[in-house]
Design an enzyme around this catalytic site. Structure first.
Site, PDB file in Angstrom:
ATOM      1  CB  SER A  96       5.030  -0.301   1.543  1.00  0.00           C
ATOM      2  OG  SER A  96       5.008  -0.255   0.152  1.00  0.00           O
ATOM      3  CE  LYS A 171       2.893   1.596  -1.305  1.00  0.00           C
ATOM      4  NZ  LYS A 171       2.401   1.318  -2.647  1.00  0.00           N
ATOM      5  CE  LYS A 239       3.179  -4.200   4.110  1.00  0.00           C
ATOM      6  NZ  LYS A 239       3.808  -3.303   3.140  1.00  0.00           N
TER       7      LYS A 239
HETATM    8  P1  NAD Z   1       6.404 -10.663  -1.853  1.00  0.00           P
HETATM    9  O1  NAD Z   1       5.914 -11.302  -0.611  1.00  0.00           O
HETATM   10  O2  NAD Z   1       5.951 -11.169  -3.189  1.00  0.00           O
HETATM   11  O3  NAD Z   1       8.015 -10.670  -1.882  1.00  0.00           O
HETATM   12  C1  NAD Z   1       8.836 -10.542  -0.746  1.00  0.00           C
HETATM   13  C2  NAD Z   1      10.108 -11.349  -0.981  1.00  0.00           C
HETATM   14  O4  NAD Z   1      11.014 -11.116   0.117  1.00  0.00           O
HETATM   15  C3  NAD Z   1       9.874 -12.864  -1.028  1.00  0.00           C
HETATM   16  O5  NAD Z   1      10.472 -13.391  -2.200  1.00  0.00           O
HETATM   17  C4  NAD Z   1      10.556 -13.401   0.256  1.00  0.00           C
HETATM   18  O6  NAD Z   1      11.106 -14.683   0.079  1.00  0.00           O
HETATM   19  C5  NAD Z   1      11.634 -12.354   0.466  1.00  0.00           C
HETATM   20  N1  NAD Z   1      12.113 -12.199   1.855  1.00  0.00           N
HETATM   21  C6  NAD Z   1      11.391 -12.017   2.992  1.00  0.00           C
HETATM   22  N2  NAD Z   1      12.210 -11.801   4.050  1.00  0.00           N
HETATM   23  C7  NAD Z   1      13.478 -11.848   3.560  1.00  0.00           C
HETATM   24  C8  NAD Z   1      14.768 -11.672   4.155  1.00  0.00           C
HETATM   25  N3  NAD Z   1      14.915 -11.388   5.466  1.00  0.00           N
HETATM   26  N4  NAD Z   1      15.869 -11.798   3.367  1.00  0.00           N
HETATM   27  C9  NAD Z   1      15.744 -12.062   2.035  1.00  0.00           C
HETATM   28  N5  NAD Z   1      14.545 -12.213   1.421  1.00  0.00           N
HETATM   29  C10 NAD Z   1      13.426 -12.111   2.170  1.00  0.00           C
HETATM   30  O7  NAD Z   1       6.041  -9.096  -1.705  1.00  0.00           O
HETATM   31  P2  NAD Z   1       5.848  -8.002  -2.868  1.00  0.00           P
HETATM   32  O8  NAD Z   1       4.444  -8.042  -3.364  1.00  0.00           O
HETATM   33  O9  NAD Z   1       6.984  -8.078  -3.834  1.00  0.00           O
HETATM   34  O10 NAD Z   1       5.980  -6.663  -1.988  1.00  0.00           O
HETATM   35  C11 NAD Z   1       7.213  -6.181  -1.479  1.00  0.00           C
HETATM   36  C12 NAD Z   1       6.971  -4.800  -0.875  1.00  0.00           C
HETATM   37  O11 NAD Z   1       6.487  -3.915  -1.906  1.00  0.00           O
HETATM   38  C13 NAD Z   1       5.919  -4.776   0.246  1.00  0.00           C
HETATM   39  O12 NAD Z   1       6.286  -3.855   1.233  1.00  0.00           O
HETATM   40  C14 NAD Z   1       4.661  -4.313  -0.483  1.00  0.00           C
HETATM   41  O13 NAD Z   1       3.740  -3.677   0.399  1.00  0.00           O
HETATM   42  C15 NAD Z   1       5.246  -3.361  -1.510  1.00  0.00           C
HETATM   43  N6  NAD Z   1       4.455  -3.160  -2.720  1.00  0.00           N
HETATM   44  C16 NAD Z   1       3.854  -4.214  -3.336  1.00  0.00           C
HETATM   45  C17 NAD Z   1       3.078  -3.989  -4.488  1.00  0.00           C
HETATM   46  C18 NAD Z   1       2.364  -5.108  -5.203  1.00  0.00           C
HETATM   47  O14 NAD Z   1       1.505  -4.825  -6.043  1.00  0.00           O
HETATM   48  N7  NAD Z   1       2.673  -6.374  -4.917  1.00  0.00           N
HETATM   49  C19 NAD Z   1       2.949  -2.685  -5.001  1.00  0.00           C
HETATM   50  C20 NAD Z   1       3.615  -1.648  -4.374  1.00  0.00           C
HETATM   51  C21 NAD Z   1       4.367  -1.891  -3.231  1.00  0.00           C
END
Ligand code: NAD
Length: 293
Positions: A96, A171, A239
């Protein structure tokens, strides 16, 4: 079947990548955190040492990262996807992020003959595990059609919204509604408690009526159990609302309810709750009313 790459194996990315693997696709994965790569290798994925290596090994690469700067780093940074991409390949960003950033990534990759879709998701960690997320997609329709089946391996619904950036506009609209909804529900439970009714009974009484919602069903048990483990972290919701406010102000739109929800989330962050699930919004209302639900 396409060879699939996946970058970003966090709360959402890990179970989503597992569902692609389960559907029979070959998948190469990368995350900045080695432990998360190992978790995927243990179940049959190929591990890579960089995003570049993922791109070299794959026809289509999915990214699932926190925000626009992380996606930019993963695609265009050192050892990023762009260094391993060639004409005809595709990047599907399911993070997102700001719709403005999505449009920019779409244009920059198009110059290289690489397709790009912004395809953020809703449904949270439970939806990612069960393969029932809702995916909202922006970009070129033929590219959407080409990868529809791949996206459906993770989802209950995959909807084409419109041109590049539209997926993230949808979104942000979703996130505005969820933030306002959790805030209103939290305020109402604190109100009920202090006015003299048991919030759990209030929940049972109203869940089947007009105020009932998926937010109410998923977040009420967390509030009643004081279980604030994420799920969806407050810092990620901040964010999203920042991206919504930036987009709104840039396009001359006023979004006062989202702005109020943003200040409530910001107060939670000031209170040290930013790593907690957004159901911890209730703590804000508990504090200002000096009572616990
Ligand atoms: P998270 O922080 O759990 O996971 C992010 C991952 O990306 C981590 O494992 C981190 O090590 C990795 N990372 C960061 N920068 C990187 C890079 N340059 N190269 C490789 N790996 C990298 O986040 P999440 O909860 O999985 O959310 C991910 C996205 O999905 C966000 O944009 C969030 O807003 C969206 N989202 C989350 C949810 C939820 O319930 N958690 C629901 C819908 C959407």
């Amino acid at each position: 079947m396409y060879k699939v790459g996946f970058v970003g194996l966090g709360i959402m990315g890990l179970p989503m990548a597992k569902n692609i693997l389960k559907a029979g696709y070959e998948i190469t994965v990368y995350d900045n955190n080695d432990y998360k790569i190992k978790k995927m290798v243990d179940v049959g994925a190929k591990g890579a040492r960089s995003s570049m290596e993922v791109a070299k090994n794959s026809d289509v690469i999915i990214t699932m990262l926190p925000n626009s700067p992380h996606v930019e780093a993963a695609i265009f940074g050192e050892n990023g996807l762009a260094e391993g991409l060639s004409r005809g390949k595709a990047v599907i960003d399911m993070s997102s992020i700001s719709p403005v950033a999505s449009k920019e990534f779409y244009s920059k990759l198009k110059e290289k003959g690489v397709d790009f879709l912004d395809a953020p998701v809703s449904g949270g960690e439970p939806g990612a595990i069960e393969g029932t997320i809702a995916v909202m997609v922006g970009g070129d329709k033929p590219v959407f059609d080409k990868y529809y089946d791949l996206l459906m391996t993770m989802a209950a619904s995959v909807t084409y919204v419109g041109e590049a950036g539209s997926g993230n506009i949808a979104k942000l609209a979703n996130q505005m509604i969820v933030a306002a909804n959790i805030s209103a529900m939290s305020e109402a439970y604190v109100f009920a408690k202090k006015a003299g009714a048991d919030p759990k009974v209030v929940f049972e009484a109203i869940r089947g009526g007009l105020a009932g919602s998926r937010v109410m069903e998923q977040k009420s048990p967390k509030i009643f159990d004081k279980d604030y483990e994420p799920g969806f972290r407050i810092e990620l919701h901040i964010k999203d609302l920042q991206n919504a406010l930036d987009t709104a102000h840039n396009d001359n739109i006023s979004i006062p309810i989202a702005a109020s929800a943003m200040e409530i989330l910001q107060a939670c962050k000031v209170d040290g709750q930013e790593k907690k699930d957004h159901s911890a919004i209730v703590k804000f209302f508990e504090k200002i009313n000096n009572i616990e639900v």
